[in-house]
Design a protein around this motif. Sequence first.
Motif, short mmCIF file in Angstrom:
data_model
loop_
_atom_site.label_atom_id
_atom_site.label_comp_id
_atom_site.label_asym_id
_atom_site.label_seq_id
_atom_site.Cartn_x
_atom_site.Cartn_y
_atom_site.Cartn_z
N LEU A 157 24.81 70.26 -22.94
CA LEU A 157 25.07 68.83 -22.83
C LEU A 157 25.78 68.31 -24.07
O LEU A 157 25.57 68.80 -25.18
CB LEU A 157 23.75 68.05 -22.69
N SER A 158 26.61 67.31 -23.85
CA SER A 158 27.11 66.46 -24.92
C SER A 158 26.32 65.16 -24.82
O SER A 158 26.42 64.45 -23.82
CB SER A 158 28.61 66.20 -24.77
N VAL A 159 25.50 64.87 -25.84
CA VAL A 159 24.56 63.76 -25.78
C VAL A 159 24.94 62.67 -26.78
O VAL A 159 25.21 62.97 -27.95
CB VAL A 159 23.12 64.23 -26.05
N THR A 160 24.96 61.45 -26.31
CA THR A 160 25.20 60.29 -27.17
C THR A 160 23.89 59.52 -27.32
O THR A 160 23.16 59.34 -26.34
CB THR A 160 26.27 59.36 -26.56
N GLY A 161 23.59 59.09 -28.53
CA GLY A 161 22.35 58.35 -28.74
C GLY A 161 22.17 57.94 -30.18
O GLY A 161 23.05 58.14 -31.03
N VAL A 162 21.01 57.36 -30.47
CA VAL A 162 20.66 56.89 -31.81
C VAL A 162 19.37 57.57 -32.25
O VAL A 162 18.39 57.59 -31.51
CB VAL A 162 20.48 55.36 -31.82
N VAL A 163 19.39 58.14 -33.45
CA VAL A 163 18.19 58.80 -33.99
C VAL A 163 17.16 57.74 -34.39
O VAL A 163 17.48 56.75 -35.05
CB VAL A 163 18.56 59.67 -35.20
N VAL A 164 15.92 57.97 -33.98
CA VAL A 164 14.83 57.06 -34.34
C VAL A 164 14.49 57.25 -35.81
O VAL A 164 14.13 58.37 -36.22
CB VAL A 164 13.58 57.32 -33.47
N PRO A 165 14.61 56.22 -36.65
CA PRO A 165 14.31 56.37 -38.08
C PRO A 165 12.88 56.86 -38.32
O PRO A 165 11.93 56.41 -37.66
CB PRO A 165 14.50 54.94 -38.63
#
Length: 238
Positions: A200-208
Amino acid sequence: MNRETANVLLLLIGGALLKIAVDGSYVRYVKPGLFPYLLTSALVIVVLAVAAIAGDVRRGHAADDSHADGHRHNTRSYWMLLVPAAVILFVAPPALGVSSVGSSAAQRTMAAQDMSAFAPLPDGPAPELSILDVVGRAARDSTGSLDGREIVTTGFVVAAADGGTFDLARVLIICCAADARSIRIHLDGTLGDIPEGTWLSVTGVVVPGSADADSNYTPTLTVTDLVPIPAPDNTYAY
Protein backbone atom coordinates in the motif's frame (compact mmCIF):
# COMPACT_ATOMS: atom_id res chain seq x y z
CA MET A 1 35.28 -35.37 0.63
CA ASN A 2 37.18 -36.27 -2.55
CA ARG A 3 38.44 -33.70 -5.05
CA GLU A 4 35.72 -34.45 -7.59
CA THR A 5 32.93 -33.65 -5.13
CA ALA A 6 34.74 -30.59 -3.78
CA ASN A 7 35.32 -29.16 -7.26
CA VAL A 8 31.72 -29.61 -8.34
CA LEU A 9 30.48 -28.07 -5.10
CA LEU A 10 32.81 -25.09 -5.58
CA LEU A 11 31.62 -24.62 -9.15
CA LEU A 12 27.94 -24.77 -8.14
CA ILE A 13 28.43 -22.25 -5.34
CA GLY A 14 30.29 -19.87 -7.63
CA GLY A 15 27.70 -20.33 -10.37
CA ALA A 16 24.85 -19.64 -7.95
CA LEU A 17 26.52 -16.44 -6.70
CA LEU A 18 27.25 -15.33 -10.26
CA LYS A 19 23.65 -15.95 -11.34
CA ILE A 20 22.04 -13.92 -8.56
CA ALA A 21 24.58 -11.11 -9.08
CA VAL A 22 23.92 -10.88 -12.82
CA ASP A 23 20.11 -11.18 -12.72
CA GLY A 24 19.75 -8.75 -9.80
CA SER A 25 18.08 -11.19 -7.43
CA TYR A 26 21.00 -10.77 -5.01
CA VAL A 27 19.05 -7.90 -3.40
CA ARG A 28 16.84 -10.59 -1.84
CA TYR A 29 19.80 -11.58 0.32
CA VAL A 30 22.25 -8.65 0.71
CA LYS A 31 22.35 -4.85 0.48
CA PRO A 32 22.82 -3.38 -3.02
CA GLY A 33 26.11 -1.83 -1.92
CA LEU A 34 27.64 -5.29 -1.58
CA PHE A 35 27.22 -6.06 -5.30
CA PRO A 36 30.90 -5.50 -6.29
CA TYR A 37 32.12 -7.82 -3.53
CA LEU A 38 29.53 -10.47 -4.41
CA LEU A 39 30.40 -10.39 -8.11
CA THR A 40 34.14 -10.52 -7.43
CA SER A 41 33.72 -13.44 -5.02
CA ALA A 42 31.59 -15.33 -7.53
CA LEU A 43 34.13 -14.88 -10.33
CA VAL A 44 37.04 -15.94 -8.10
CA ILE A 45 35.21 -19.08 -6.93
CA VAL A 46 34.23 -20.05 -10.49
CA VAL A 47 37.79 -19.53 -11.77
CA LEU A 48 39.23 -21.62 -8.93
CA ALA A 49 36.72 -24.41 -9.55
CA VAL A 50 37.36 -24.47 -13.31
CA ALA A 51 41.11 -24.44 -12.76
CA ALA A 52 40.88 -27.34 -10.32
CA ILE A 53 38.68 -29.39 -12.64
CA ALA A 54 40.94 -28.64 -15.64
CA GLY A 55 43.97 -29.72 -13.61
CA ASP A 56 42.33 -33.03 -12.74
CA VAL A 57 41.38 -33.62 -16.37
CA ARG A 58 44.95 -32.99 -17.52
CA ARG A 59 46.20 -35.51 -15.00
CA GLY A 60 43.68 -37.99 -16.32
CA HIS A 61 41.77 -38.52 -13.10
CA ALA A 62 40.37 -36.79 -10.02
CA ALA A 63 42.24 -37.65 -6.85
CA ASP A 64 40.04 -39.73 -4.59
CA ASP A 65 39.91 -40.33 -0.88
CA SER A 66 41.18 -43.93 -1.02
CA HIS A 67 43.56 -44.98 1.68
CA ALA A 68 46.65 -47.06 1.38
CA ASP A 69 44.70 -50.19 2.35
CA GLY A 70 42.64 -49.88 -0.83
CA HIS A 71 39.34 -49.09 0.86
CA ARG A 72 37.16 -46.26 -0.46
CA HIS A 73 34.82 -44.28 1.78
CA ASN A 74 31.21 -43.76 0.77
CA THR A 75 30.96 -40.15 -0.51
CA ARG A 76 27.17 -40.11 -0.87
CA SER A 77 26.77 -37.85 2.16
CA TYR A 78 29.18 -35.31 0.68
CA TRP A 79 27.21 -35.12 -2.55
CA MET A 80 24.21 -34.01 -0.49
CA LEU A 81 26.08 -30.75 0.11
CA LEU A 82 25.44 -29.93 -3.54
CA VAL A 83 21.68 -29.68 -2.97
CA PRO A 84 21.57 -26.20 -1.33
CA ALA A 85 23.83 -24.70 -4.00
CA ALA A 86 21.77 -26.31 -6.78
CA VAL A 87 18.54 -24.97 -5.25
CA ILE A 88 19.87 -21.38 -5.26
CA LEU A 89 21.19 -21.84 -8.80
CA PHE A 90 17.96 -23.16 -10.30
CA VAL A 91 15.18 -22.16 -7.83
CA ALA A 92 16.10 -18.91 -6.08
CA PRO A 93 14.20 -18.42 -2.80
CA PRO A 94 12.01 -15.28 -2.65
CA ALA A 95 12.74 -12.20 -0.57
CA LEU A 96 11.59 -12.20 3.06
CA GLY A 97 8.03 -10.99 3.49
CA VAL A 98 4.98 -11.25 5.74
CA SER A 99 5.99 -14.54 7.33
CA SER A 100 9.28 -13.02 8.52
CA VAL A 101 7.75 -10.01 10.28
CA GLY A 102 8.13 -10.49 14.00
CA SER A 103 8.74 -8.23 16.97
CA SER A 104 9.67 -4.55 16.92
CA ALA A 105 13.20 -5.13 18.22
CA ALA A 106 14.62 -2.83 15.56
CA GLN A 107 12.37 0.00 16.71
CA ARG A 108 13.32 -0.48 20.36
CA THR A 109 16.97 -0.26 19.33
CA MET A 110 16.33 2.97 17.44
CA ALA A 111 14.40 4.46 20.35
CA ALA A 112 17.27 3.69 22.73
CA GLN A 113 19.40 6.25 20.89
CA ASP A 114 19.47 9.84 22.09
CA MET A 115 16.91 12.37 20.95
CA SER A 116 18.18 14.62 18.18
CA ALA A 117 17.00 17.32 15.79
CA PHE A 118 16.00 15.82 12.45
CA ALA A 119 16.04 17.83 9.24
CA PRO A 120 12.72 19.53 8.37
CA LEU A 121 10.31 17.57 6.19
CA PRO A 122 10.38 18.30 2.47
CA ASP A 123 7.99 20.96 1.23
CA GLY A 124 4.62 19.93 -0.13
CA PRO A 125 1.22 18.94 1.19
CA ALA A 126 2.18 15.29 1.82
CA PRO A 127 5.90 14.47 1.44
CA GLU A 128 6.82 10.82 0.94
CA LEU A 129 8.92 9.25 3.70
CA SER A 130 10.24 5.75 4.20
CA ILE A 131 8.85 3.74 7.11
CA LEU A 132 12.34 3.79 8.64
CA ASP A 133 12.36 7.60 8.54
CA VAL A 134 8.85 7.81 10.00
CA VAL A 135 9.74 5.49 12.90
CA GLY A 136 12.98 7.34 13.60
CA ARG A 137 11.31 10.75 13.60
CA ALA A 138 8.39 9.58 15.72
CA ALA A 139 10.66 8.05 18.37
CA ARG A 140 13.68 10.39 18.42
CA ASP A 141 13.00 13.73 16.71
CA SER A 142 13.30 16.52 19.26
CA THR A 143 11.78 19.04 16.82
CA GLY A 144 8.48 17.17 16.36
CA SER A 145 8.77 17.47 12.57
CA LEU A 146 5.88 15.01 12.04
CA ASP A 147 3.41 16.83 14.26
CA GLY A 148 0.37 17.88 12.26
CA ARG A 149 1.99 17.03 8.91
CA GLU A 150 0.35 14.70 6.41
CA ILE A 151 2.83 12.25 4.94
CA VAL A 152 2.91 9.36 2.47
CA THR A 153 4.69 6.08 3.14
CA THR A 154 4.67 2.59 1.61
CA GLY A 155 4.88 -0.97 2.89
CA PHE A 156 2.94 -4.22 3.13
CA VAL A 157 0.01 -4.96 5.41
CA VAL A 158 0.42 -7.27 8.42
CA ALA A 159 -1.88 -8.06 11.32
CA ALA A 160 -1.18 -5.97 14.41
CA ALA A 161 -0.37 -7.55 17.78
CA ASP A 162 -3.98 -7.21 18.95
CA GLY A 163 -5.14 -9.33 16.01
CA GLY A 164 -7.98 -6.98 15.11
CA THR A 165 -6.13 -4.12 13.42
CA PHE A 166 -3.32 -3.73 10.92
CA ASP A 167 0.21 -2.42 10.66
CA LEU A 168 2.22 -1.26 7.67
CA ALA A 169 5.61 -3.00 7.65
CA ARG A 170 8.91 -3.32 5.87
CA VAL A 171 11.75 -5.78 6.40
CA LEU A 172 14.92 -3.99 7.49
CA ILE A 173 18.34 -5.50 6.80
CA ILE A 174 21.61 -4.11 8.12
CA CYS A 175 23.94 -6.27 6.02
CA CYS A 176 22.07 -9.28 4.68
CA ALA A 177 18.87 -11.29 5.05
CA ALA A 178 20.41 -13.19 7.98
CA ASP A 179 20.09 -10.10 10.19
CA ALA A 180 16.62 -9.11 8.93
CA ARG A 181 14.17 -7.56 11.35
CA SER A 182 10.85 -5.78 10.93
CA ILE A 183 9.86 -2.15 11.25
CA ARG A 184 6.21 -1.18 11.31
CA ILE A 185 3.67 1.61 11.69
CA HIS A 186 0.24 1.03 13.21
CA LEU A 187 -2.62 2.04 10.94
CA ASP A 188 -5.61 3.77 12.49
CA GLY A 189 -8.64 4.15 10.26
CA THR A 190 -10.99 2.26 7.97
CA LEU A 191 -8.89 0.04 5.74
CA GLY A 192 -11.54 -2.26 4.34
CA ASP A 193 -10.88 -5.89 3.47
CA ILE A 194 -7.16 -5.93 2.65
CA PRO A 195 -5.28 -9.26 2.68
CA GLU A 196 -2.00 -9.52 4.57
CA GLY A 197 0.97 -8.94 2.31
CA THR A 198 -0.80 -6.34 0.15
CA TRP A 199 1.49 -3.42 -0.68
CA LEU A 200 0.00 0.00 0.00
CA SER A 201 0.84 3.64 -0.46
CA VAL A 202 -0.68 5.21 2.67
CA THR A 203 -1.37 8.87 3.36
CA GLY A 204 -1.98 10.03 6.91
CA VAL A 205 -0.83 11.92 10.00
CA VAL A 206 1.31 10.40 12.76
CA VAL A 207 -0.28 10.64 16.21
CA PRO A 208 2.14 12.67 18.40
CA GLY A 209 3.66 10.65 21.23
CA SER A 210 2.38 7.32 19.90
CA ALA A 211 5.89 5.85 19.49
CA ASP A 212 6.53 5.07 23.14
CA ALA A 213 7.51 2.10 25.29
CA ASP A 214 3.90 0.94 25.62
CA SER A 215 3.60 0.60 21.84
CA ASN A 216 7.09 -0.89 21.43
CA TYR A 217 7.93 2.42 19.74
CA THR A 218 5.51 1.71 16.91
CA PRO A 219 3.99 5.03 15.82
CA THR A 220 0.30 5.23 14.93
CA LEU A 221 -0.65 6.72 11.58
CA THR A 222 -4.19 8.07 11.23
CA VAL A 223 -5.02 7.07 7.65
CA THR A 224 -6.62 9.61 5.32
CA ASP A 225 -6.07 7.71 2.07
CA LEU A 226 -4.56 4.48 0.82
CA VAL A 227 -3.82 2.99 -2.60
CA PRO A 228 -2.80 -0.62 -3.37
CA ILE A 229 0.47 -0.70 -5.31
CA PRO A 230 2.66 -3.41 -6.87
CA ALA A 231 5.47 -4.73 -4.72
CA PRO A 232 8.74 -2.92 -5.51
CA ASP A 233 11.61 -4.76 -7.15
CA ASN A 234 13.58 -4.39 -3.93
CA THR A 235 11.26 -4.91 -0.95
CA TYR A 236 13.78 -4.29 1.83
CA ALA A 237 14.50 -1.16 3.85
CA TYR A 238 18.05 -0.16 4.79
